[in-house]
Design a protein around this motif. Structure first.
Motif, PDB file in Angstrom:
ATOM      1  N   SER A 114       0.831  -1.197   0.000  1.00 35.87           N
ATOM      2  CA  SER A 114       0.000   0.000   0.000  1.00 35.87           C
ATOM      3  C   SER A 114       0.871   1.255   0.000  1.00 35.87           C
ATOM      4  O   SER A 114       0.591   2.221  -0.722  1.00 35.87           O
ATOM      5  CB  SER A 114      -0.926  -0.012   1.220  1.00 35.87           C
ATOM      6  N   SER A 115       1.929   1.242   0.803  1.00 36.40           N
ATOM      7  CA  SER A 115       2.842   2.384   0.862  1.00 36.40           C
ATOM      8  C   SER A 115       3.562   2.598  -0.465  1.00 36.40           C
ATOM      9  O   SER A 115       3.758   3.741  -0.904  1.00 36.40           O
ATOM     10  CB  SER A 115       3.862   2.182   1.983  1.00 36.40           C
ATOM     11  N   MET A 116       3.958   1.493  -1.114  1.00 32.77           N
ATOM     12  CA  MET A 116       4.635   1.611  -2.409  1.00 32.77           C
ATOM     13  C   MET A 116       3.704   2.184  -3.473  1.00 32.77           C
ATOM     14  O   MET A 116       4.108   2.996  -4.310  1.00 32.77           O
ATOM     15  CB  MET A 116       5.159   0.241  -2.855  1.00 32.77           C
ATOM     16  N   LEU A 117       2.438   1.762  -3.448  1.00 37.37           N
ATOM     17  CA  LEU A 117       1.475   2.312  -4.406  1.00 37.37           C
ATOM     18  C   LEU A 117       1.275   3.813  -4.174  1.00 37.37           C
ATOM     19  O   LEU A 117       1.101   4.580  -5.118  1.00 37.37           O
ATOM     20  CB  LEU A 117       0.142   1.573  -4.294  1.00 37.37           C
ATOM     21  N   MET A 146      13.571   6.441   1.270  1.00 38.10           N
ATOM     22  CA  MET A 146      12.121   6.299   1.310  1.00 38.10           C
ATOM     23  C   MET A 146      11.721   4.836   1.417  1.00 38.10           C
ATOM     24  O   MET A 146      10.838   4.462   2.197  1.00 38.10           O
ATOM     25  CB  MET A 146      11.500   6.927   0.060  1.00 38.10           C
ATOM     26  N   GLY A 147      12.371   3.987   0.627  1.00 38.74           N
ATOM     27  CA  GLY A 147      12.075   2.556   0.673  1.00 38.74           C
ATOM     28  C   GLY A 147      12.360   1.970   2.044  1.00 38.74           C
ATOM     29  O   GLY A 147      11.565   1.180   2.577  1.00 38.74           O
ATOM     30  N   LEU A 148      13.485   2.356   2.640  1.00 34.01           N
ATOM     31  CA  LEU A 148      13.851   1.851   3.961  1.00 34.01           C
ATOM     32  C   LEU A 148      12.867   2.322   5.024  1.00 34.01           C
ATOM     33  O   LEU A 148      12.457   1.548   5.900  1.00 34.01           O
ATOM     34  CB  LEU A 148      15.267   2.302   4.303  1.00 34.01           C
ATOM     35  N   VAL A 149      12.473   3.594   4.947  1.00 35.41           N
ATOM     36  CA  VAL A 149      11.521   4.156   5.912  1.00 35.41           C
ATOM     37  C   VAL A 149      10.182   3.433   5.836  1.00 35.41           C
ATOM     38  O   VAL A 149       9.595   3.058   6.861  1.00 35.41           O
ATOM     39  CB  VAL A 149      11.327   5.669   5.671  1.00 35.41           C
ATOM     40  N   LEU A 151       9.607   0.412   4.683  1.00 28.19           N
ATOM     41  CA  LEU A 151       9.769  -0.969   5.145  1.00 28.19           C
ATOM     42  C   LEU A 151       9.737  -1.033   6.666  1.00 28.19           C
ATOM     43  O   LEU A 151       9.022  -1.866   7.256  1.00 28.19           O
ATOM     44  CB  LEU A 151      11.081  -1.545   4.614  1.00 28.19           C
ATOM     45  N   ILE A 152      10.500  -0.154   7.314  1.00 29.56           N
ATOM     46  CA  ILE A 152      10.535  -0.131   8.780  1.00 29.56           C
ATOM     47  C   ILE A 152       9.164   0.229   9.341  1.00 29.56           C
ATOM     48  O   ILE A 152       8.685  -0.381  10.301  1.00 29.56           O
ATOM     49  CB  ILE A 152      11.607   0.866   9.266  1.00 29.56           C
ATOM     50  N   LYS A 153       8.505   1.225   8.723  1.00 32.27           N
ATOM     51  CA  LYS A 153       7.171   1.622   9.178  1.00 32.27           C
ATOM     52  C   LYS A 153       6.177   0.469   9.090  1.00 32.27           C
ATOM     53  O   LYS A 153       5.406   0.215  10.025  1.00 32.27           O
ATOM     54  CB  LYS A 153       6.687   2.807   8.341  1.00 32.27           C
ATOM     55  N   SER A 154       6.206  -0.247   7.981  1.00 33.92           N
ATOM     56  CA  SER A 154       5.250  -1.346   7.780  1.00 33.92           C
ATOM     57  C   SER A 154       5.456  -2.459   8.798  1.00 33.92           C
ATOM     58  O   SER A 154       4.489  -2.991   9.357  1.00 33.92           O
ATOM     59  CB  SER A 154       5.392  -1.906   6.357  1.00 33.92           C
ATOM     60  N   MET A 155       6.701  -2.815   9.048  1.00 30.37           N
ATOM     61  CA  MET A 155       6.982  -3.916   9.968  1.00 30.37           C
ATOM     62  C   MET A 155       6.712  -3.523  11.419  1.00 30.37           C
ATOM     63  O   MET A 155       6.143  -4.294  12.189  1.00 30.37           O
ATOM     64  CB  MET A 155       8.437  -4.390   9.796  1.00 30.37           C
ATOM     65  N   PHE A 156       7.092  -2.295  11.791  1.00 30.61           N
ATOM     66  CA  PHE A 156       6.860  -1.863  13.164  1.00 30.61           C
ATOM     67  C   PHE A 156       5.382  -1.619  13.440  1.00 30.61           C
ATOM     68  O   PHE A 156       4.926  -1.775  14.574  1.00 30.61           O
ATOM     69  CB  PHE A 156       7.679  -0.608  13.470  1.00 30.61           C
TER      70      PHE A 156
END
Length: 311
Positions: A114-117, A146-149, A151-156
């Protein structure tokens, strides 16, 4: 099962459900499902390989596409074990810990997709609205950050799910509603107080749905920019750059909206319809996204065909 007291027995195994009423043909259903997983995994791996090995594709748009491919791979691999066990071997049982782990990865990669879209809609807007300063705004370093942020946001964001579910006691029912584990589905099996889980799950769902709102806002600005272009041909050319993304957004969000609508507003909910929509949600986006981007993006299509010796 562990005995809690004379009236409660703790559930130690959950049971997934295939397609109700079609249990006798699950083995045959497993054939197209297996093919869909195979095509999805090969397709997304091909996208990643082509972008990785072709210097001409080392640009923000393709980096975002590779991140989308990673989230699609994550969704496919998260659900693959239970789906194949269920349909091929009719093995419906799953331990609570395995179920909690699966729902963590499914929800995590769902939020990441969702974040990538969302960020890809911003990429489309920027490419149309400010093409001259596009490369200076979206540098490779910023795209990586941006990609790292995200990814971390989604997992946390979903990290508390397995831990809060693990502290609950399950003693009412053991039958889940789908072919894989979801947070809200597991939650309804608990017989201890799940108020915290419910409200946090609602917060996460609301947080995820804000992505769709911002995507819609992005396209309002995109359409406003496109309508300001004088040439009809140039307007079509500008819109064509976003066609692949629009298809990806529809494929991802339509099953989610349909499942939520049937769940909340359907007076006579069909278990078969619920399971099919839920399976479509996990199977179709990872399958279709590589196909859409290969068909609609000539740069990707040309490089893929070149790698296959079909150029």
């Amino acid at each position: 099962m562990h005995t809690l007291n004379s009236s409660k027995v703790e559930i130690t195994t959950f049971f997934l459900i295939g397609i109700p009423g079609l249990e006798h043909v699950h083995l045959w259903i497993s054939v197209p499902i297996s093919l869909m997983y195979l095509v999805a995994i090969l397709g997304n791996c091909t996208i990643l390989f082509v972008i990785r090995t072709e210097p001409s594709l080392h640009a923000p748009m393709y980096y975002f596409l590779s991140m989308l491919a990673v989230s699609d791979l994550g969704l496919s691999l998260s659900s693959l074990p239970t789906m194949l066990r269920l349909f091929v071997f009719n093995a419906t049982g799953i331990s609570p810990n395995a179920c909690f782990a699966q729902e963590f990865f499914i929800h995590g990669f769902t939020d990441m997709e969702s974040s990538m879209l969302l960020v890809m809609s911003f990429d489309c807007f920027l490419a149309i609205h400010s093409p001259l300063i596009y490369s200076s705004i979206l540098t490779n370093a910023r795209v990586a950050k941006m990609g790292l942020v995200f990814l971390i946001k989604s997992m946390f964001l979903v990290l508390p799910f397995p831990f809060t579910l693990k502290r609950l006691i399950y003693c009412r029912k053991s039958l889940l509603s789908y072919s894989y584990c979801l947070h809200q589905d597991v939650l309804k099996l608990a017989c201890s107080d799940n108020t915290v889980n419910f409200f946090y799950g609602f917060f996460v769902a609301l947080f995820m749905m804000t992505d769709s709102v911002f995507i819609a806002v992005s396209y309002v600005f995109i359409l406003k920019t496109v309508m300001g272009i004088g040439s009809h041909k140039e307007r079509l050319k500008a819109l064509n750059t976003c066609v692949s993304h629009i298809c990806a957004v529809l494929i991802f969000y339509v099953p989610i909206i349909a499942l939520a609508s049937v769940h909340h507003f359907g007076k006579h909910k069909s278990p078969v319809a619920m399971v099919l929509i839920a399976d479509i949600f996990l199977l179709v986006p990872p399958l279709m996204n590589p196909i859409i981007y290969c068909v609609k993006t000539w740069q990707i299509r040309e490089k893929v065909l070149g790698k296959l010796g079909l150029k």
